[in-house]
Design a protein around this motif. Sequence first.
Motif, PDB file in Angstrom:
ATOM      1  N   PRO A 115      37.566  27.558 -38.846  1.00 54.41           N
ATOM      2  CA  PRO A 115      37.956  28.513 -37.805  1.00 54.41           C
ATOM      3  C   PRO A 115      37.732  29.981 -38.180  1.00 54.41           C
ATOM      4  O   PRO A 115      37.779  30.847 -37.302  1.00 54.41           O
ATOM      5  CB  PRO A 115      39.451  28.227 -37.609  1.00 54.41           C
ATOM      6  N   LYS A 116      37.489  30.244 -39.439  1.00 56.62           N
ATOM      7  CA  LYS A 116      37.233  31.631 -39.836  1.00 56.62           C
ATOM      8  C   LYS A 116      35.749  31.923 -40.039  1.00 56.62           C
ATOM      9  O   LYS A 116      35.385  32.953 -40.595  1.00 56.62           O
ATOM     10  CB  LYS A 116      38.005  31.958 -41.125  1.00 56.62           C
ATOM     11  N   ILE A 117      34.916  31.005 -39.576  1.00 55.35           N
ATOM     12  CA  ILE A 117      33.467  31.205 -39.625  1.00 55.35           C
ATOM     13  C   ILE A 117      32.946  31.428 -38.210  1.00 55.35           C
ATOM     14  O   ILE A 117      33.244  30.647 -37.293  1.00 55.35           O
ATOM     15  CB  ILE A 117      32.752  30.006 -40.269  1.00 55.35           C
ATOM     16  N   LEU A 118      32.194  32.476 -38.034  1.00 56.17           N
ATOM     17  CA  LEU A 118      31.549  32.769 -36.754  1.00 56.17           C
ATOM     18  C   LEU A 118      30.046  32.573 -36.917  1.00 56.17           C
ATOM     19  O   LEU A 118      29.403  33.234 -37.739  1.00 56.17           O
ATOM     20  CB  LEU A 118      31.830  34.205 -36.319  1.00 56.17           C
ATOM     21  N   ARG A 119      29.492  31.646 -36.155  1.00 60.03           N
ATOM     22  CA  ARG A 119      28.059  31.398 -36.233  1.00 60.03           C
ATOM     23  C   ARG A 119      27.288  32.462 -35.459  1.00 60.03           C
ATOM     24  O   ARG A 119      27.658  32.819 -34.343  1.00 60.03           O
ATOM     25  CB  ARG A 119      27.724  30.006 -35.712  1.00 60.03           C
ATOM     26  N   ARG A 120      26.222  32.918 -36.062  1.00 57.06           N
ATOM     27  CA  ARG A 120      25.376  33.951 -35.476  1.00 57.06           C
ATOM     28  C   ARG A 120      23.933  33.445 -35.384  1.00 57.06           C
ATOM     29  O   ARG A 120      23.495  32.643 -36.212  1.00 57.06           O
ATOM     30  CB  ARG A 120      25.389  35.200 -36.358  1.00 57.06           C
ATOM     31  N   PRO A 121      23.168  33.941 -34.416  1.00 52.08           N
ATOM     32  CA  PRO A 121      21.741  33.593 -34.347  1.00 52.08           C
ATOM     33  C   PRO A 121      20.964  34.366 -35.405  1.00 52.08           C
ATOM     34  O   PRO A 121      21.525  35.227 -36.101  1.00 52.08           O
ATOM     35  CB  PRO A 121      21.349  34.027 -32.934  1.00 52.08           C
ATOM     36  N   PRO A 122      19.680  34.099 -35.556  1.00 56.78           N
ATOM     37  CA  PRO A 122      18.880  34.783 -36.584  1.00 56.78           C
ATOM     38  C   PRO A 122      18.918  36.307 -36.473  1.00 56.78           C
ATOM     39  O   PRO A 122      19.117  36.865 -35.389  1.00 56.78           O
ATOM     40  CB  PRO A 122      17.466  34.245 -36.339  1.00 56.78           C
ATOM     41  N   ILE A 123      18.717  36.955 -37.607  1.00 52.78           N
ATOM     42  CA  ILE A 123      18.696  38.411 -37.678  1.00 52.78           C
ATOM     43  C   ILE A 123      17.332  38.921 -37.218  1.00 52.78           C
ATOM     44  O   ILE A 123      16.289  38.391 -37.642  1.00 52.78           O
ATOM     45  CB  ILE A 123      18.968  38.880 -39.129  1.00 52.78           C
ATOM     46  N   THR A 124      17.337  39.937 -36.383  1.00 54.98           N
ATOM     47  CA  THR A 124      16.065  40.539 -35.947  1.00 54.98           C
ATOM     48  C   THR A 124      15.681  41.731 -36.814  1.00 54.98           C
ATOM     49  O   THR A 124      14.523  41.873 -37.202  1.00 54.98           O
ATOM     50  CB  THR A 124      16.148  40.999 -34.484  1.00 54.98           C
ATOM     51  N   HIS A 125      16.641  42.587 -37.128  1.00 52.38           N
ATOM     52  CA  HIS A 125      16.346  43.749 -37.958  1.00 52.38           C
ATOM     53  C   HIS A 125      17.644  44.343 -38.486  1.00 52.38           C
ATOM     54  O   HIS A 125      18.742  44.001 -38.013  1.00 52.38           O
ATOM     55  CB  HIS A 125      15.539  44.801 -37.181  1.00 52.38           C
ATOM     56  N   ILE A 126      17.480  45.211 -39.478  1.00 52.83           N
ATOM     57  CA  ILE A 126      18.625  45.843 -40.127  1.00 52.83           C
ATOM     58  C   ILE A 126      18.412  47.354 -40.139  1.00 52.83           C
ATOM     59  O   ILE A 126      17.315  47.831 -40.454  1.00 52.83           O
ATOM     60  CB  ILE A 126      18.802  45.331 -41.571  1.00 52.83           C
ATOM     61  N   GLU A 127      19.449  48.088 -39.791  1.00 57.51           N
ATOM     62  CA  GLU A 127      19.425  49.543 -39.882  1.00 57.51           C
ATOM     63  C   GLU A 127      20.294  49.968 -41.056  1.00 57.51           C
ATOM     64  O   GLU A 127      21.408  49.464 -41.221  1.00 57.51           O
ATOM     65  CB  GLU A 127      19.982  50.180 -38.606  1.00 57.51           C
ATOM     66  N   SER A 128      19.788  50.896 -41.866  1.00 52.00           N
ATOM     67  CA  SER A 128      20.582  51.380 -42.990  1.00 52.00           C
ATOM     68  C   SER A 128      20.236  52.818 -43.311  1.00 52.00           C
ATOM     69  O   SER A 128      19.111  53.280 -43.093  1.00 52.00           O
ATOM     70  CB  SER A 128      20.343  50.501 -44.231  1.00 52.00           C
ATOM     71  N   ASP A 129      21.235  53.528 -43.803  1.00 54.04           N
ATOM     72  CA  ASP A 129      21.045  54.901 -44.260  1.00 54.04           C
ATOM     73  C   ASP A 129      22.143  55.206 -45.275  1.00 54.04           C
ATOM     74  O   ASP A 129      23.337  55.116 -44.956  1.00 54.04           O
ATOM     75  CB  ASP A 129      21.115  55.887 -43.094  1.00 54.04           C
TER      76      ASP A 129
END
Length: 500
Positions: A286-300
């Motif tokens: 119950p503490k896991i949330l399934r997500r679809p594939p990652i498209t991109h990552i933003e970082s700075d």
Amino acid sequence: MASVKSVAIIGAGPAGLITIDALAQEEAFDCIRVFERREKAGGCWIEDPEDHVQQLPDLHKIAERRPDDTLPIPDSLPTKKPRSTQYRFSETSIYPTLETNIDAHAMSFSQEPMSTARTALNVQRHGKDSPFRHWKVVEEYLDGLVNRKGYENHVSYNTTVELVHKDVNNKWVLTLRKPLENGQEDYWWQELFDAVVVAPGHYHVPFIPHIDGLAKFTQDFPSRVEHSKAWRGPEKYRSKRVIVVGASISGPDISFSMADEVETPLHSVVRGKYHPYFFDYAFQHPKILRRPPITHIESDRESDTRTVHFEDGTQLENVDNIIFGTGYSWTMHFLPELASTIRNNRLPNLYQHVFWREDPSLCFVGAIAAGFTFKVFEWQAVLAARFLAGRITLPPMSEQVKWEEDRITYKGDGVPFTALYPDFEEYFEEVRKMAGEPTEKDGRRVGRPLPKFEKHWRDEFDAAHLKRIAMWKRGNEEAREKIRRSLNKTNGEPLSSPSL
């Protein structure tokens, strides 16, 4: 094929160790040499130093499955050269509480039973009859396989095979490198053999798919991106915002292990396709949330931006850690031309997953996907040993080609080609029949015998998977019960987590 009197084995992990015994029992070879780049036998079942930090030196090459480059070979050998600093991915994935994920019988060779010792945690998880073993039990088992019958004298440790090629005299030439005790130099030399058995395993070089922005994220926030191979426990991720990518073996294990430790929810990136042994039970926590594939990552780094975007248009900000449980790449830096033919993580032209069709004096043990390892290594090793000893012959080339073509039609031209599941018995029996029985010499048996595949092997193998599923189900229900009790204490006020 010319008579084989000398054989080199590359790797002293499970596949290489059983190959020593298979060759030795044939009593047909004057020289058996084993080259292992680590400091001891055991392959991926030995522990790394506690302070060792694994690296991901080039994500572009890792995504292309070619990060393990061949070293330049000195012009004149033997010689001493400055110590190589090239990263070789030789670490293991061992962590303190790691246990096997298949039945111990499937991991035992037919003449060498594995210890029945179980840790308290193992018994707590799976019961007193747990079919699983702590990694230390496996390490000690493998150590016992080499330290017997004088086999340890065949092994050269801390020795990396840098190149394998055939010379004009039809000998296999192994170019070898070993660090000297002065800490400054490597010693390089060559040894010649009639045959080579490639058995180094293929769970060393991590695979991480290309994701736009991932390389910049690792530059902006070093140590925030890891492969599951580097995971050592949930403690360092406590209360962190964590994404785990992958749904095969390590992905569900790590996700389930950390679900109660990290910030809720733990975000598991899955594609909706799960391992055929384990399905999606670990992800039902119950503490896991399934997500679809990652498209991109933003970082700075300056603004502390750490945002991951998903295929469904959602995003997750302030991500602390991303762990990739996305498998491994099969690389062979010592056979660069042959390695260049690997496609879809499969080496073509291997008859029965063992013999290189172009020259069957080059054999492979362990060139298969997981399933009935280590036991299947024994069958392959005995088959290779019988052939190299000249006791059996291979079928005509046309039949070997047809075997591969038929398997591609049945399994596809990728990793599934190398997976024995679900046809374990068929493969074991085909290999056993090809290898034949041991021969007689001076009134005694010569050669390692292979028993017939028994139905209970498969039954126990499948039952062990159900044990792991039962563990996940219990853990999921316990987690739900904790949440229900927490809700009662707060007079039924809903929790903020979207996974609950």
